[in-house]
Write an enzyme that holds these catalytic residues in place. Structure first.
Site, PDB file in Angstrom:
ATOM      1  N   HIS A 157       0.845  -1.187   0.000  1.00 46.01           N
ATOM      2  CA  HIS A 157       0.000   0.000   0.000  1.00 46.01           C
ATOM      3  C   HIS A 157       0.881   1.237   0.000  1.00 46.01           C
ATOM      4  O   HIS A 157       1.928   1.245   0.642  1.00 46.01           O
ATOM      5  CB  HIS A 157      -0.911   0.024   1.238  1.00 46.01           C
ATOM      6  CG  HIS A 157      -2.065   0.939   1.072  1.00 46.01           C
ATOM      7  ND1 HIS A 157      -1.983   2.285   1.312  1.00 46.01           N
ATOM      8  CD2 HIS A 157      -3.319   0.699   0.645  1.00 46.01           C
ATOM      9  CE1 HIS A 157      -3.152   2.832   1.050  1.00 46.01           C
ATOM     10  NE2 HIS A 157      -3.981   1.903   0.639  1.00 46.01           N
ATOM     11  N   ASP A 173      -7.897  -5.573   0.190  1.00 53.01           N
ATOM     12  CA  ASP A 173      -8.388  -6.448  -0.885  1.00 53.01           C
ATOM     13  C   ASP A 173      -7.962  -7.905  -0.734  1.00 53.01           C
ATOM     14  O   ASP A 173      -8.401  -8.753  -1.502  1.00 53.01           O
ATOM     15  CB  ASP A 173      -7.890  -5.923  -2.247  1.00 53.01           C
ATOM     16  CG  ASP A 173      -8.492  -4.585  -2.601  1.00 53.01           C
ATOM     17  OD1 ASP A 173      -9.695  -4.408  -2.351  1.00 53.01           O
ATOM     18  OD2 ASP A 173      -7.770  -3.708  -3.101  1.00 53.01           O
TER      19      ASP A 173
END
Ligand code: CMC
Length: 391
Positions: free
Chosen positions: A272, A329
């Site tokens: 991320h 996710d």
């Protein structure tokens, strides 16, 4: 012409594009707050619509405010009959994300008043219309891909239950909403509601900064979310897990390929831009995964592969040194699959989740007197002036 103050920040790694009072993230400490409230508290104590109100209007709604909001949204769920027929014009094979963005863009054609971006009444009406109609459009995109009839919304149901019925009900028999499924989906949607200036939200703001209407801006945001490095990662994770399972190569070998940076091989659902210790949403989703699968009576070997992948990666120096952790996710796809959604619907579910955040950011941008049209600079790398050849 260079203006003299241009600094290069490819991918906006160091540059803030706006001020915002909506969402706070501390990526080093794994903190996410909506309007000051910790995501853990929000997820445990609220509903999707309550959080939507919080994000858009800044405060937790009173019981009567929430009731009125819910009521208004129920009143706006129907799509114009012509827009229902819009789905007939698209191929069954269309990816539901393309269907979703196209239909949201088409909403502008039905609601001319949305072009009046300075009129608070119109902005309010567009907000309600989007919240009410996006889940219906999403369910129609799903039904379209299955070749099944599009149902009408059942406004006696709650927001999430209505959505489940539109997806999984049919004309021939009654559909009973499973409360476990409903609660779990509501919680997942809450976890996706906002995430400050991610690629899709920044897109919504950039398009909105031209004074384009909110439907046009959010349609652009949906397209930005589609990519596998952003919201499309949830679909890509399931594909990756399926490929590991089918190839029989085993998790360790797959991870070695990731580390060798083989063309097109990344550990999807990992890493991320902002979180460098852990993604708090991923933690909450992982907790849900066991619970939801057990409650729904589903056992999925892909969940075991996901767990093993996480374990191997978190113990490997390649991932540790690069501060790569599971993101939101990583586990959502396994849950959505257990709920009965096909992989192509996963990112659509993310879009429904993110909608309140997009609306809140669009409105904040629109109300800010300091907003200017978004217009990045570039550093020109082409040739100097050249004379056009004489022929
Ligand atoms: N698998 C393997 N290596 C990775 C991964 C990954 N998923 N993510 C980053 N790296 C490596 C990358 O190769 C680079 O290594 P090196 O320093 O040797 O060149 C280093 O880590 C830094 O990566 P980056 O690409 O510069 O990081 P970024 O901040 O630009 O990208 C990201 C962030 C999310 C796009 C990226 O981590 C990624 O592609 N992840 C997989 C896709 C994914 O799961 N996306 C969902 C993000 S969370 C939800 C959302 O936003 O929608």
């Amino acid at each position: 012409k260079q203006t003299g103050y241009t600094a290069l920040d490819q991918g906006f790694v160091n540059t803030a594009s706006t001020r915002s009072a909506i969402t706070y993230i501390d990526g080093d400490r794994g903190i996410l707050r909506y309007r000051g409230y910790a995501i853990e508290d929000v997820a445990a104590n609220s509903t999707y619509l309550e959080v939507a109100w919080l994000l858009i209007y800044g405060e937790i709604p009173s019981a009567s405010q929430l009731e009125e909001f819910d009521e208004k949204i129920r009143r706006h769920t129907l799509l114009h009959e012509d827009l229902r027929r819009f789905f007939d014009a698209l191929p069954h094979s269309a990816h539901p994300m393309s269907v979703l963005s196209s239909a949201v863009s088409a909403l502008s054609t039905y609601y001319e008043d949305s072009h009046d971006v300075r009129d608070p009444e119109h902005v309010e009406l567009s907000t309600i219309r989007l919240l009410a109609k996006l889940p219906v459009i999403a369910a129609y995109a799903h039904k379209k891909s299955l070749g099944q009839a599009l149902l009408y919304p059942d406004n006696s149901l709650s927001f999430v239950d209505n959505f489940l019925k539109l997806n999984f009900g049919n004309m021939a028999e009654d559909y009973e909403v499973n409360p476990v499924l409903s609660k779990a989906l509501d919680r997942l949607l809450i976890l996706h509601e906002d995430h400050e200036q991610n690629a899709s939200t920044s897109t919504v703001r950039l398009v909105g900064s031209t004074e384009a209407n909110i439907f046009a801006s959010i349609s652009a945001g949906i397209n930005a979310l589609y990519g596998p490095l952003h919201g499309g990662a949830n679909e890509a994770v399931l594909k990756m897990l399926g490929e590991i399972q089918q190839s029989g190569e085993g998790v360790q070998k797959f991870v070695e390929r990731v580390k060798r940076k083989e063309e097109g091989v990344r550990l999807m659902g990992f890493g991320h831009r902002v979180y460098k210790s852990f993604d708090p949403r991923a933690r909450l989703v992982k907790e849900s995964a066991d619970e939801v699968l057990a409650d729904l009576g589903v056992s999925d070997p892909l969940l075991d592969i996901a767990r093993e992948l996480e374990e191997v990666a978190l113990a490997d120096d390649y991932f540790i040194s690069r501060k790569l952790y599971p993101n939101v996710d990583f586990y959502t796809g396994v849950i959505y699959k257990a709920m009965g959604f096909p992989p192509r619907m996963f990112t659509v579910l993310f879009a429904i989740g993110r909608l309140p955040g997009w609306i809140a950011n669009w409105r904040e941008m629109n109300e800010d007197p300091n907003t200017k049209i978004g217009r990045p600079q570039q550093l020109y790398t082409g040739p100097e002036t050249r004379a056009w050849p004489q022929r």
